[in-house]
Design a protein around this motif. Structure first.
Motif, PDB file in Angstrom:
ATOM      1  N   UNK A   8       0.843  -1.338  -0.053  1.00  0.00           N
ATOM      2  CA  UNK A   8      -0.006   0.058  -0.061  1.00  0.00           C
ATOM      3  C   UNK A   8       0.807   1.426  -0.115  1.00  0.00           C
ATOM      4  N   UNK A   9       1.891   1.188   0.849  1.00  0.00           N
ATOM      5  CA  UNK A   9       2.623   2.479   0.826  1.00  0.00           C
ATOM      6  C   UNK A   9       3.534   2.590  -0.396  1.00  0.00           C
ATOM      7  N   UNK A  10       3.808   1.631  -1.185  1.00  0.00           N
ATOM      8  CA  UNK A  10       4.361   2.052  -2.532  1.00  0.00           C
ATOM      9  C   UNK A  10       3.544   2.484  -3.413  1.00  0.00           C
ATOM     10  N   UNK A  11       2.303   1.907  -3.587  1.00  0.00           N
ATOM     11  CA  UNK A  11       1.183   2.402  -4.531  1.00  0.00           C
ATOM     12  C   UNK A  11       0.755   3.648  -4.288  1.00  0.00           C
ATOM     13  N   UNK A  12       0.391   4.014  -3.065  1.00  0.00           N
ATOM     14  CA  UNK A  12      -0.203   5.166  -2.797  1.00  0.00           C
ATOM     15  C   UNK A  12       1.034   6.286  -2.660  1.00  0.00           C
ATOM     16  N   UNK A  13       2.209   5.936  -2.185  1.00  0.00           N
ATOM     17  CA  UNK A  13       3.010   6.908  -2.363  1.00  0.00           C
ATOM     18  C   UNK A  13       3.526   7.810  -3.635  1.00  0.00           C
ATOM     19  N   UNK A  14       3.211   6.838  -4.819  1.00  0.00           N
ATOM     20  CA  UNK A  14       3.576   7.199  -6.069  1.00  0.00           C
ATOM     21  C   UNK A  14       2.445   8.294  -6.485  1.00  0.00           C
ATOM     22  N   UNK A  15       1.332   8.339  -5.770  1.00  0.00           N
ATOM     23  CA  UNK A  15       0.366   9.152  -6.380  1.00  0.00           C
ATOM     24  C   UNK A  15       0.554  10.565  -5.668  1.00  0.00           C
ATOM     25  N   UNK A  16       1.460  10.637  -4.823  1.00  0.00           N
ATOM     26  CA  UNK A  16       1.651  11.869  -3.843  1.00  0.00           C
ATOM     27  C   UNK A  16       3.061  12.387  -4.330  1.00  0.00           C
ATOM     28  N   UNK A  17       2.927  12.809  -5.435  1.00  0.00           N
ATOM     29  CA  UNK A  17       4.420  13.139  -6.052  1.00  0.00           C
ATOM     30  C   UNK A  17       4.885  14.537  -5.765  1.00  0.00           C
ATOM     31  N   UNK A  75      17.646  10.204 -14.097  1.00  0.00           N
ATOM     32  CA  UNK A  75      16.490   9.721 -14.329  1.00  0.00           C
ATOM     33  C   UNK A  75      16.380   8.338 -13.481  1.00  0.00           C
ATOM     34  N   UNK A  76      17.493   7.630 -13.696  1.00  0.00           N
ATOM     35  CA  UNK A  76      17.490   6.255 -12.979  1.00  0.00           C
ATOM     36  C   UNK A  76      17.225   6.416 -11.417  1.00  0.00           C
ATOM     37  N   UNK A  77      17.827   7.375 -10.672  1.00  0.00           N
ATOM     38  CA  UNK A  77      17.828   7.700  -9.359  1.00  0.00           C
ATOM     39  C   UNK A  77      16.421   8.239  -9.022  1.00  0.00           C
ATOM     40  N   UNK A  78      15.748   9.013  -9.892  1.00  0.00           N
ATOM     41  CA  UNK A  78      14.268   9.410  -9.781  1.00  0.00           C
ATOM     42  C   UNK A  78      13.414   8.290  -9.698  1.00  0.00           C
ATOM     43  N   UNK A  79      13.608   7.644 -10.624  1.00  0.00           N
ATOM     44  CA  UNK A  79      12.542   6.204 -11.079  1.00  0.00           C
ATOM     45  C   UNK A  79      12.889   5.543  -9.746  1.00  0.00           C
ATOM     46  N   UNK A  80      14.039   5.047  -9.297  1.00  0.00           N
ATOM     47  CA  UNK A  80      14.217   4.250  -8.161  1.00  0.00           C
ATOM     48  C   UNK A  80      13.591   4.752  -6.786  1.00  0.00           C
ATOM     49  N   UNK A  81      13.700   6.267  -6.662  1.00  0.00           N
ATOM     50  CA  UNK A  81      13.084   6.693  -5.406  1.00  0.00           C
ATOM     51  C   UNK A  81      11.416   6.587  -5.431  1.00  0.00           C
ATOM     52  N   UNK A  82      11.088   6.581  -6.602  1.00  0.00           N
ATOM     53  CA  UNK A  82       9.653   6.279  -6.679  1.00  0.00           C
ATOM     54  C   UNK A  82       8.969   5.066  -6.473  1.00  0.00           C
ATOM     55  N   UNK A  83       9.787   3.875  -7.077  1.00  0.00           N
ATOM     56  CA  UNK A  83       9.307   2.634  -7.073  1.00  0.00           C
ATOM     57  C   UNK A  83       9.690   2.063  -5.760  1.00  0.00           C
ATOM     58  N   UNK A  84      10.975   2.328  -5.195  1.00  0.00           N
ATOM     59  CA  UNK A  84      11.312   1.829  -3.819  1.00  0.00           C
ATOM     60  C   UNK A  84      11.329   2.598  -2.764  1.00  0.00           C
ATOM     61  N   UNK A  85      10.964   3.734  -2.708  1.00  0.00           N
ATOM     62  CA  UNK A  85      10.911   4.994  -1.554  1.00  0.00           C
ATOM     63  C   UNK A  85      12.291   5.478  -1.523  1.00  0.00           C
TER      64      UNK A  85
END
Length: 276
Positions: A8-17, A75-85
Protein backbone atom coordinates in the motif's frame (compact mmCIF):
# COMPACT_ATOMS: atom_id res chain seq x y z
CA UNK A 1 -0.12 -6.57 8.25
CA UNK A 2 3.41 -5.69 7.25
CA UNK A 3 3.29 -7.12 3.72
CA UNK A 4 0.06 -5.26 2.95
CA UNK A 5 1.55 -2.07 4.38
CA UNK A 6 4.57 -2.47 2.10
CA UNK A 7 2.35 -2.80 -0.96
CA UNK A 8 0.00 0.00 0.00
CA UNK A 9 2.75 2.47 0.86
CA UNK A 10 4.46 1.83 -2.48
CA UNK A 11 1.32 2.33 -4.55
CA UNK A 12 -0.19 5.22 -2.66
CA UNK A 13 3.12 7.01 -2.27
CA UNK A 14 3.58 7.17 -6.03
CA UNK A 15 0.42 9.21 -6.37
CA UNK A 16 1.68 11.84 -3.94
CA UNK A 17 4.44 13.17 -6.13
CA UNK A 18 6.47 16.32 -5.69
CA UNK A 19 4.71 19.64 -6.31
CA UNK A 20 7.87 21.58 -7.14
CA UNK A 21 7.52 24.08 -9.97
CA UNK A 22 8.63 23.03 -13.42
CA UNK A 23 11.07 25.04 -15.50
CA UNK A 24 9.63 27.22 -18.23
CA UNK A 25 9.47 26.05 -21.83
CA UNK A 26 12.53 28.18 -22.60
CA UNK A 27 14.48 26.54 -19.79
CA UNK A 28 13.41 23.13 -21.03
CA UNK A 29 14.66 23.76 -24.55
CA UNK A 30 18.19 24.36 -23.26
CA UNK A 31 18.12 21.52 -20.74
CA UNK A 32 19.97 18.19 -20.60
CA UNK A 33 17.20 16.38 -22.51
CA UNK A 34 18.26 14.18 -25.41
CA UNK A 35 16.12 13.41 -28.44
CA UNK A 36 17.21 9.77 -28.17
CA UNK A 37 15.01 7.17 -26.57
CA UNK A 38 16.32 5.73 -23.34
CA UNK A 39 18.17 2.45 -23.35
CA UNK A 40 16.68 0.10 -20.78
CA UNK A 41 17.93 -2.85 -18.76
CA UNK A 42 16.06 -5.39 -16.65
CA UNK A 43 16.83 -7.21 -13.41
CA UNK A 44 14.74 -10.25 -12.48
CA UNK A 45 14.68 -11.76 -8.98
CA UNK A 46 12.61 -14.86 -8.26
CA UNK A 47 12.65 -17.01 -5.14
CA UNK A 48 10.50 -19.02 -2.74
CA UNK A 49 10.68 -17.95 0.91
CA UNK A 50 10.01 -20.54 3.62
CA UNK A 51 8.80 -19.43 7.03
CA UNK A 52 9.69 -22.75 8.68
CA UNK A 53 12.49 -25.27 8.60
CA UNK A 54 10.71 -27.40 5.99
CA UNK A 55 8.20 -27.08 3.16
CA UNK A 56 5.16 -27.84 5.33
CA UNK A 57 4.93 -24.34 6.75
CA UNK A 58 3.90 -21.12 5.04
CA UNK A 59 5.82 -20.10 1.96
CA UNK A 60 5.90 -17.09 -0.36
CA UNK A 61 6.59 -17.02 -4.08
CA UNK A 62 8.55 -13.83 -4.69
CA UNK A 63 8.98 -12.29 -8.15
CA UNK A 64 10.44 -8.88 -8.94
CA UNK A 65 11.17 -7.47 -12.39
CA UNK A 66 12.83 -4.08 -12.36
CA UNK A 67 13.26 -2.16 -15.62
CA UNK A 68 15.49 0.91 -15.41
CA UNK A 69 17.24 3.36 -17.77
CA UNK A 70 20.91 3.09 -18.67
CA UNK A 71 23.19 6.07 -19.12
CA UNK A 72 20.98 8.57 -17.30
CA UNK A 73 21.85 8.59 -13.61
CA UNK A 74 19.47 11.44 -12.76
CA UNK A 75 16.46 9.68 -14.26
CA UNK A 76 17.47 6.26 -12.92
CA UNK A 77 17.76 7.60 -9.38
CA UNK A 78 14.45 9.47 -9.68
CA UNK A 79 12.68 6.31 -10.85
CA UNK A 80 14.24 4.22 -8.07
CA UNK A 81 13.04 6.70 -5.43
CA UNK A 82 9.51 6.45 -6.76
CA UNK A 83 9.40 2.65 -6.99
CA UNK A 84 11.39 1.68 -3.90
CA UNK A 85 11.07 4.81 -1.68
CA UNK A 86 13.72 7.44 -0.94
CA UNK A 87 14.70 5.81 2.37
CA UNK A 88 15.52 2.50 0.70
CA UNK A 89 17.45 4.12 -2.16
CA UNK A 90 19.63 6.31 0.08
CA UNK A 91 23.24 5.12 0.10
CA UNK A 92 22.77 2.37 -2.48
CA UNK A 93 25.05 2.50 -5.49
CA UNK A 94 23.59 0.10 -8.06
CA UNK A 95 20.21 -1.21 -9.27
CA UNK A 96 21.22 -4.79 -8.38
CA UNK A 97 22.04 -3.78 -4.83
CA UNK A 98 18.70 -1.98 -4.62
CA UNK A 99 16.80 -5.06 -5.81
CA UNK A 100 18.61 -7.22 -3.23
CA UNK A 101 17.79 -4.87 -0.36
CA UNK A 102 14.15 -4.66 -1.43
CA UNK A 103 13.95 -8.46 -1.69
CA UNK A 104 15.38 -8.74 1.82
CA UNK A 105 12.78 -6.27 3.11
CA UNK A 106 9.89 -8.25 1.62
CA UNK A 107 11.32 -11.51 3.00
CA UNK A 108 11.76 -10.02 6.48
CA UNK A 109 8.15 -8.82 6.57
CA UNK A 110 6.94 -12.23 5.40
CA UNK A 111 8.96 -14.06 8.05
CA UNK A 112 7.50 -11.85 10.79
CA UNK A 113 3.91 -12.38 9.68
CA UNK A 114 3.96 -16.01 8.60
CA UNK A 115 5.28 -17.73 11.71
CA UNK A 116 5.48 -21.54 11.30
CA UNK A 117 2.40 -23.41 12.46
CA UNK A 118 2.62 -25.77 15.43
CA UNK A 119 0.13 -28.48 14.55
CA UNK A 120 -0.71 -30.67 11.57
CA UNK A 121 -4.31 -29.42 11.67
CA UNK A 122 -3.06 -25.88 11.04
CA UNK A 123 -0.61 -26.99 8.34
CA UNK A 124 -3.34 -27.87 5.84
CA UNK A 125 -4.73 -24.33 5.91
CA UNK A 126 -1.29 -22.83 5.45
CA UNK A 127 -0.16 -24.78 2.39
CA UNK A 128 -1.47 -22.30 -0.16
CA UNK A 129 1.63 -20.21 -0.89
CA UNK A 130 1.65 -16.52 -0.29
CA UNK A 131 2.64 -14.51 -3.32
CA UNK A 132 4.40 -11.24 -4.08
CA UNK A 133 4.81 -10.05 -7.67
CA UNK A 134 6.07 -6.65 -8.77
CA UNK A 135 7.10 -5.32 -12.15
CA UNK A 136 7.39 -2.03 -13.98
CA UNK A 137 7.14 -1.06 -17.62
CA UNK A 138 8.06 2.04 -19.62
CA UNK A 139 4.73 2.72 -21.33
CA UNK A 140 5.68 6.01 -23.01
CA UNK A 141 8.77 8.13 -23.52
CA UNK A 142 9.88 11.04 -25.65
CA UNK A 143 12.33 13.91 -25.27
CA UNK A 144 10.11 15.64 -22.70
CA UNK A 145 8.82 12.97 -20.37
CA UNK A 146 8.89 9.33 -19.33
CA UNK A 147 5.81 7.41 -18.16
CA UNK A 148 6.28 4.22 -16.16
CA UNK A 149 3.68 1.78 -14.88
CA UNK A 150 4.34 -0.29 -11.75
CA UNK A 151 2.15 -3.31 -10.99
CA UNK A 152 1.99 -5.30 -7.76
CA UNK A 153 0.09 -8.40 -6.72
CA UNK A 154 0.07 -9.99 -3.27
CA UNK A 155 -1.75 -12.92 -1.80
CA UNK A 156 -1.56 -13.65 1.93
CA UNK A 157 -4.60 -15.88 2.40
CA UNK A 158 -8.28 -15.18 2.02
CA UNK A 159 -10.69 -15.20 -0.88
CA UNK A 160 -8.42 -13.42 -3.33
CA UNK A 161 -5.20 -11.48 -3.61
CA UNK A 162 -4.66 -7.76 -3.82
CA UNK A 163 -3.41 -6.13 -7.00
CA UNK A 164 -2.77 -2.55 -7.89
CA UNK A 165 -1.12 -0.33 -10.45
CA UNK A 166 0.73 2.92 -9.89
CA UNK A 167 1.91 5.32 -12.57
CA UNK A 168 5.03 7.46 -12.52
CA UNK A 169 5.58 10.44 -14.83
CA UNK A 170 9.06 11.96 -14.84
CA UNK A 171 10.22 15.16 -16.48
CA UNK A 172 13.26 14.07 -18.51
CA UNK A 173 14.90 17.47 -18.13
CA UNK A 174 14.85 17.52 -14.32
CA UNK A 175 13.98 14.03 -13.11
CA UNK A 176 11.06 15.48 -11.15
CA UNK A 177 7.94 13.42 -10.66
CA UNK A 178 4.92 15.19 -12.17
CA UNK A 179 1.69 15.75 -10.27
CA UNK A 180 -1.53 17.55 -11.23
CA UNK A 181 -0.31 20.78 -9.61
CA UNK A 182 2.62 20.82 -12.07
CA UNK A 183 0.24 20.60 -15.01
CA UNK A 184 -2.83 22.66 -14.16
CA UNK A 185 -3.76 26.14 -12.98
CA UNK A 186 -4.57 26.90 -9.35
CA UNK A 187 -8.08 25.81 -8.48
CA UNK A 188 -8.21 23.15 -11.20
CA UNK A 189 -9.68 20.45 -8.97
CA UNK A 190 -13.43 20.81 -9.57
CA UNK A 191 -13.03 21.17 -13.34
CA UNK A 192 -10.73 18.15 -13.58
CA UNK A 193 -13.02 16.00 -11.44
CA UNK A 194 -15.94 16.90 -13.69
CA UNK A 195 -13.93 16.00 -16.80
CA UNK A 196 -13.07 12.60 -15.29
CA UNK A 197 -16.74 11.87 -14.54
CA UNK A 198 -17.76 12.96 -18.04
CA UNK A 199 -15.13 10.66 -19.58
CA UNK A 200 -16.44 7.77 -17.51
CA UNK A 201 -19.94 8.45 -18.84
CA UNK A 202 -18.54 8.51 -22.37
CA UNK A 203 -16.66 5.24 -21.89
CA UNK A 204 -19.68 3.47 -20.40
CA UNK A 205 -22.11 5.06 -22.89
CA UNK A 206 -24.34 6.64 -20.23
CA UNK A 207 -25.38 10.23 -19.57
CA UNK A 208 -25.83 10.63 -15.81
CA UNK A 209 -24.30 9.89 -12.41
CA UNK A 210 -27.22 7.60 -11.64
CA UNK A 211 -26.59 5.48 -14.73
CA UNK A 212 -22.91 5.15 -13.81
CA UNK A 213 -23.92 3.94 -10.37
CA UNK A 214 -26.21 1.41 -12.02
CA UNK A 215 -23.12 0.13 -13.84
CA UNK A 216 -21.63 -0.61 -10.43
CA UNK A 217 -19.71 2.53 -9.46
CA UNK A 218 -19.78 3.82 -5.92
CA UNK A 219 -21.01 7.38 -5.27
CA UNK A 220 -20.13 9.04 -8.60
CA UNK A 221 -20.28 12.57 -7.16
CA UNK A 222 -17.30 11.64 -4.97
CA UNK A 223 -15.09 10.48 -7.86
CA UNK A 224 -12.09 12.79 -8.12
CA UNK A 225 -8.56 12.91 -9.48
CA UNK A 226 -6.39 10.50 -7.48
CA UNK A 227 -2.89 11.40 -8.68
CA UNK A 228 -2.46 7.98 -10.29
CA UNK A 229 -2.00 8.90 -13.95
CA UNK A 230 0.43 8.73 -16.81
CA UNK A 231 0.98 10.91 -19.86
CA UNK A 232 1.53 10.26 -23.55
CA UNK A 233 1.79 12.64 -26.49
CA UNK A 234 -2.01 12.53 -26.92
CA UNK A 235 -3.76 11.97 -23.59
CA UNK A 236 -3.72 11.81 -19.81
CA UNK A 237 -4.69 8.39 -18.49
CA UNK A 238 -5.96 7.83 -14.94
CA UNK A 239 -6.03 4.49 -13.16
CA UNK A 240 -8.37 3.67 -10.27
CA UNK A 241 -7.45 0.46 -8.48
CA UNK A 242 -9.96 -2.03 -7.13
CA UNK A 243 -12.29 -0.67 -4.44
CA UNK A 244 -11.33 2.98 -5.12
CA UNK A 245 -14.45 3.91 -7.07
CA UNK A 246 -16.00 0.51 -7.87
CA UNK A 247 -16.15 -3.03 -6.45
CA UNK A 248 -13.43 -5.65 -6.90
CA UNK A 249 -15.49 -7.42 -9.55
CA UNK A 250 -15.15 -4.42 -11.91
CA UNK A 251 -11.37 -4.53 -11.76
CA UNK A 252 -9.20 -1.51 -12.40
CA UNK A 253 -10.95 1.46 -13.98
CA UNK A 254 -9.04 3.35 -16.68
CA UNK A 255 -10.04 6.89 -17.70
CA UNK A 256 -8.58 8.32 -20.90
CA UNK A 257 -8.62 12.11 -21.31
CA UNK A 258 -7.49 13.67 -24.62
CA UNK A 259 -5.47 16.84 -24.07
CA UNK A 260 -7.92 19.07 -25.91
CA UNK A 261 -10.40 18.49 -23.07
CA UNK A 262 -7.85 19.84 -20.59
CA UNK A 263 -6.82 22.99 -22.46
CA UNK A 264 -8.92 25.31 -20.27
CA UNK A 265 -7.06 24.32 -17.08
CA UNK A 266 -3.50 23.89 -18.39
CA UNK A 267 -0.91 25.89 -16.48
CA UNK A 268 1.35 28.25 -18.44
CA UNK A 269 4.74 26.56 -18.82
CA UNK A 270 3.28 23.11 -18.24
CA UNK A 271 5.07 20.24 -19.95
CA UNK A 272 1.75 19.46 -21.66
CA UNK A 273 2.01 22.62 -23.76
CA UNK A 274 4.32 20.63 -26.03
CA UNK A 275 1.40 18.38 -27.01
CA UNK A 276 -1.57 20.75 -27.24
Amino acid sequence: MQIKKLITSSLVGLGLASTLSLPSCTDRASSRVSNELLQLDTIVSQEVFLAGADSLGPSMRFSLQYVYPLGDTLLANALARQIFSSDLVAGLTSPRELVKVYRDQVREDFMIEAQPVDSLQEVDSERIPWEFRQSNEFVYQDKYLVSVTMSQYTYAGGAHGYYGTAHICLDRATGRSLSETDLFVEGYEDALDQIIRQRLMHQYNVSSDEELEQEGFFSVSDISANGNFYLTDAEMIYCYNTYEIAPYSMGQIIVQIPYDLLSSILRSGSILEAYV
